[in-house]
Each structure stands twice: as structure tokens, then as C-alpha cells.
Write an enzyme that holds these catalytic residues in place. Structure first.
Site, mmCIF file in Angstrom:
data_model
loop_
_atom_site.group_PDB
_atom_site.id
_atom_site.type_symbol
_atom_site.label_atom_id
_atom_site.label_comp_id
_atom_site.label_asym_id
_atom_site.label_seq_id
_atom_site.Cartn_x
_atom_site.Cartn_y
_atom_site.Cartn_z
ATOM 1 C CB SER A 194 -0.577 -0.471 1.743
ATOM 2 O OG SER A 194 -1.788 1.016 1.968
ATOM 3 C CG HIS A 238 -4.011 -2.286 -0.749
ATOM 4 N ND1 HIS A 238 -4.758 -3.091 -0.988
ATOM 5 C CD2 HIS A 238 -4.094 -1.689 -0.261
ATOM 6 C CE1 HIS A 238 -5.711 -2.787 -0.033
ATOM 7 N NE2 HIS A 238 -5.450 -1.880 0.446
ATOM 8 C CG ASP A 263 -5.855 1.816 0.675
ATOM 9 O OD1 ASP A 263 -6.552 0.985 1.005
ATOM 10 O OD2 ASP A 263 -3.940 1.276 0.933
ATOM 11 C CG MET A 281 -8.725 6.250 2.277
ATOM 12 S SD MET A 281 -8.112 6.614 3.971
ATOM 13 C CE MET A 281 -7.029 5.042 3.558
ATOM 14 C CG HIS A 330 -9.193 -1.012 0.494
ATOM 15 N ND1 HIS A 330 -8.562 -0.806 1.826
ATOM 16 C CD2 HIS A 330 -10.807 -1.375 0.851
ATOM 17 C CE1 HIS A 330 -8.826 -1.049 2.578
ATOM 18 N NE2 HIS A 330 -10.351 -1.606 1.903
ATOM 19 C CG MET A 350 -11.211 2.398 2.144
ATOM 20 S SD MET A 350 -9.686 1.830 3.520
ATOM 21 C CE MET A 350 -8.814 2.244 2.210
ATOM 22 C CG MET A 378 -10.848 -3.976 6.379
ATOM 23 S SD MET A 378 -9.044 -3.425 5.652
ATOM 24 C CE MET A 378 -7.976 -1.714 6.144
ATOM 25 C CG ASP A 422 -5.690 -3.288 4.133
ATOM 26 O OD1 ASP A 422 -4.255 -2.967 4.237
ATOM 27 O OD2 ASP A 422 -5.854 -2.882 3.766
HETATM 28 C C1 DX5 Z 1 -6.153 1.350 6.099
HETATM 29 C C2 DX5 Z 1 -5.688 0.511 4.297
HETATM 30 C C3 DX5 Z 1 -4.490 0.444 4.247
HETATM 31 C C4 DX5 Z 1 -3.183 0.927 4.978
HETATM 32 C C5 DX5 Z 1 -2.538 -0.110 5.694
HETATM 33 O O1 DX5 Z 1 -7.726 1.567 6.064
HETATM 34 O O2 DX5 Z 1 -6.769 -0.105 4.038
HETATM 35 O O3 DX5 Z 1 -4.426 0.049 2.821
HETATM 36 O O4 DX5 Z 1 -2.390 1.248 4.232
HETATM 37 O O5 DX5 Z 1 -1.190 0.331 6.629
HETATM 38 P P1 DX5 Z 1 -0.386 -0.379 7.149
HETATM 39 O O6 DX5 Z 1 0.309 -1.315 6.457
HETATM 40 O O7 DX5 Z 1 0.312 0.481 7.656
HETATM 41 O O8 DX5 Z 1 -1.212 -0.874 8.356
HETATM 42 ZN ZN ZN Z 2 -6.184 -0.996 2.251
#
Ligand code: DX5
Ligand code: ZN
Length: 217
Positions: free
Chosen positions: A10, A35, A37, A39, A68, A70, A138, A176
Site C-alpha cells: 500500500s 494496493h 487506498d 478514501m 480498495h 473505502m 480488515m 490489510d
Molecule cells: C487502511 C488501509 C491500508 C493501510 C495499511 O485503511 O486500507 O491499506 O495502508 O497500512 P499499514 O500496513 O501501515 O497498516
Molecule cells: Zn487498504
């Protein structure tokens, strides 16, 4: 070299004006996916990046993108993200019409995946397993990198692994949040097949070696 686990780094905690060399380094290290993310500040209390950034990444790497989402009601945006996604993850909790959305993701040419938050029981997605190629569990509350791994994810991985076998499916099980060498080993033993790793890779002195070590779990 024995390689069984897939790794999906990520970039959430990356320096966003320095993404290209980081992604090239990940690609050269032989990572399996990238990956991303997304948001929206609604479904999770944070805002990251969206389609324009993902489009640029897509144009500069051959890595399959593991997106991903969110975001609240992702069905509104899947056409846009599907252009660039290899795997498109939507949250079970975010979408009232999850069945049709997963079906549509496949029609759009991507691999559909359903994601569950820490408070969602794995049983909730059992009826969806035949529609997806992957379940993302998660192991932190979604929204931020650098949080501690929640061990409750392990039981969920075990249950999902068992249920997917019972249904005669061979699903990828992705985990994740809070992944490091120790938690990754626990997840591998619980049935995970894809590890998302963010801050652990960015804080490691030798990212390519860390990716390879995770792949060998
Ligand atoms: C959190 C994300 C993750 C995040 C993981 O909401 O979905 O993908 O980047 O980060 P680490 O590996 O630092 O927990
Ligand atoms: Zn993620």
C-alpha cells in the site's frame, strides 16, 4: 526460491511527489499487486486520492492494481475505477446493493472483491463468496496506515478459508492493516493468500528484501 504468499504494498504512507521511483522499486522487487487506498471522508474519517492519481499510476506501471474503495455507495463510481483496476474491492458495509455491484465489477472486466471491517462477521459475506475472486479482511479500522494488527482477523480468515473450501471455491484471502513479519506469519497460518503491507515496508531499511521475505511465508 520458494514463493507462496502474494504481497500487495500500500502506498498510503508514501511521499506522493515521489511515487514513481517507489513504485518502480516495488515492481523490480517482484511484488504481486499494488494496493491503492481510496478514501472519501464519509465511509472513513480520512481522504486520500482518487481516479486522476490512479490513472497516472496505471500509465506508469505494469503492476496489477488492487484498488480498495473505502467510499460510501461505491456503485456510483465503479465504472471509473474499473478502467484501471485488476482487483476492485468494495466494502460490504458501504453498499446497499452489493450483489449487483459485484456482478457489475466482473462485467466491467475486473476481479470483484468484497471487504469487511473489523466489526463485520465473516458469515455476512458467505452468500457472496461465489460472486467474488477475493475477500479482503480488515485487520484495523479502515482509514489510516500505521495501526496495530487486530488478532480477531485471524479467526475470520480461518472461517472464510473453511467456508470457501466448503463451497468448492478457490478464493484469494487478503488481509490489510498492521502487517509485519510476525503478524504476516499468523495470517499465513490462518489461510491468507495476499498480504497488504504499508508502513511496515516504508519503514523497512530494505523494502525489496522485505517484500521478498513476506512472499516466502
Ligand atoms: C487502511 C488501509 C491500508 C493501510 C495499511 O485503511 O486500507 O491499506 O495502508 O497500512 P499499514 O500496513 O501501515 O497498516
Ligand atoms: Zn487498504
Amino acid at each position: 526460491m520458494y514463493k507462496s504468499m502474494k504481497v500487495s504494498p500500500s502506498i498510503l504512507t508514501a511521499d506522493y511527489l515521489n511515487l514513481l521511483p517507489v513504485i518502480q522499486k516495488m515492481e523490480a522487487a517482484g511484488t504481486d499487486f499494488l494496493h491503492l487506498d481510496v478514501m472519501d471522508g464519509q465511509f472513513v474519517p480520512n481522504i486520500s486520492f482518487g481516479v486522476p492519481v490512479i490513472k497516472s499510476i496505471y500509465e506508469h506501471t505494469n503492476l496489477p492494481l488492487d484498488i480498495h474503495l473505502m467510499i460510501d455507495r461505491p456503485s456510483r463510481y465503479i465504472e471509473q475505477f474499473a478502467k484501471y483496476a485488476h482487483i476492485l474491492n468494495i466494502h460490504y458495509e458501504a453498499e446497499p446493493n452489493v450483489v449487483d455491484t459485484l456482478k457489475k465489477i466482473r462485467v466491467l472486466g475486473c476481479r470483484p472483491a468484497v471487504t469487511i471491517k473489523p466489526n463485520t462477521k465473516p458469515e455476512a459475506v458467505y452468500p457472496l463468496l461465489k460472486l467474488v475472486d477475493m475477500v479482503l479482511v480488515m485487520s484495523v479500522e479502515p482509514g489510516f496506515g500505521g495501526q496495530a494488527f487486530m488478532p480477531s482477523a485471524l479467526t475470520k480468515l480461518q472461517k472464510l478459508h473453511k467456508e470457501s473450501e466448503r463451497q468448492g471455491l478457490s478464493l484469494e484471502l487478503e488481509v490489510d492493516g498492521g502487517i509485519n513479519f510476525e503478524t504476516a506469519k499468523l495470517c499465513a497460518d490462518a489461510g491468507a493468500t495476499v498480504l497488504v503491507a504499508g508502513s511496515f515496508l516504508f519503514n523497512s531499511h530494505d523494502m525489496p528484501s522485505a517484500i521478498k521475505e513476506l512472499q516466502q511465508l
